[in-house]
Design an enzyme around this catalytic site. Sequence first.
Site, PDB file in Angstrom:
ATOM      1  CE  LYS A 110      -4.151  -1.943   2.146  1.00  0.00           C
ATOM      2  NZ  LYS A 110      -5.072  -1.907   3.286  1.00  0.00           N
ATOM      3  CE  LYS A 194      -9.690  -9.862  -4.576  1.00  0.00           C
ATOM      4  NZ  LYS A 194      -9.513  -9.800  -3.109  1.00  0.00           N
ATOM      5  CE  LYS A 197     -13.934   2.493  -3.915  1.00  0.00           C
ATOM      6  NZ  LYS A 197     -14.150   3.809  -4.461  1.00  0.00           N
TER       7      LYS A 197
END
Length: 331
Positions: A110, A194, A197
Amino acid sequence: MRVVSGIQPTGGLHLGNLLGAILRWVRMQDECECLFFLADLHAITIDVEPAQLRANVREMAAALIASGIDPAKSTLFAQSQVPAHAELAWLLQCVARVGWLNRMTQFKDKSGKNREGVSVGLYTYPVLQAADVLLYQATHVPVGEDQKQHIELIRDIAVKFNNDYDSDIMVPPEPFIGGGVAARVMSLRDGSMKMSKSDPSEQSRIHLTDSDDAIAQKIRKAKTDPEPLPEDPALLASRPEARNLVGIMAAVTGESEAAVLQRFAGQGFGAFKPALTEALVALLGPLRKRLEELRRDEAAIDSFLAQGAQRATALAAPFVDEAYRAMGLRH
């Protein structure tokens, strides 16, 4: 058995969220005591507009209830409305070791190349996750493959706390395998990624709010291959897009992939896609209608969350008190 799980209120739930986690939560409600929370404290580890965050919490709560989470059966609440989460997180930060956090792969993923510029909260995120679970003496936590490392850390923190303070209040949780199999839903444009959004292509995902026509159009345009469907699921191993659509059909209908292939073996996607569209519309149509009703009644959503926070606080506050006492912070 008590299960605790959270989901970040990022807005825009899609089919991957529904089949990958939420419907499993719905089934869990009949198997054990469940606490489900909207992880808004986790959400602020990255930049987010306050008004947007408030709207996302309400939208996510409505989507969960529309999907079948019953506030009368389960405790549904916003994490920030139970102060004990933040309190226990600080106590556990004083127990967790830097070396443990340095090994957490999600922080590396991240933070990317800007590791020095991200928030401290993103680094200590796993300790807040530990507090989320240990706070309620949860026996089990539903996890996917990418979360197993976090469960190991929670167990390490619990054991160290108990050893350091000659206590037995921290319950090291086990991974929960109930609620049925959670589907791993991939992008409709790339079967190796995957469904997300964050993908720039709207054609890659089906939103829970998509109309029947939009669902049909996205399935019609979903990437496939020209080969017919086989009888054996193992033969889909080298066909990621085909495997993804078959997996979605299985998750939506409750069948095994083998049973789906028995119905469609030898047929192409010209026959399969309309059937998949029909199954998705049957699942998502009622959910979308319920979500639209809930959106129009913000007071009801706020009331559900307030009641859930009240129940969660009743469980959490005495436990934090015990943790303070164990550490010598209270008499």
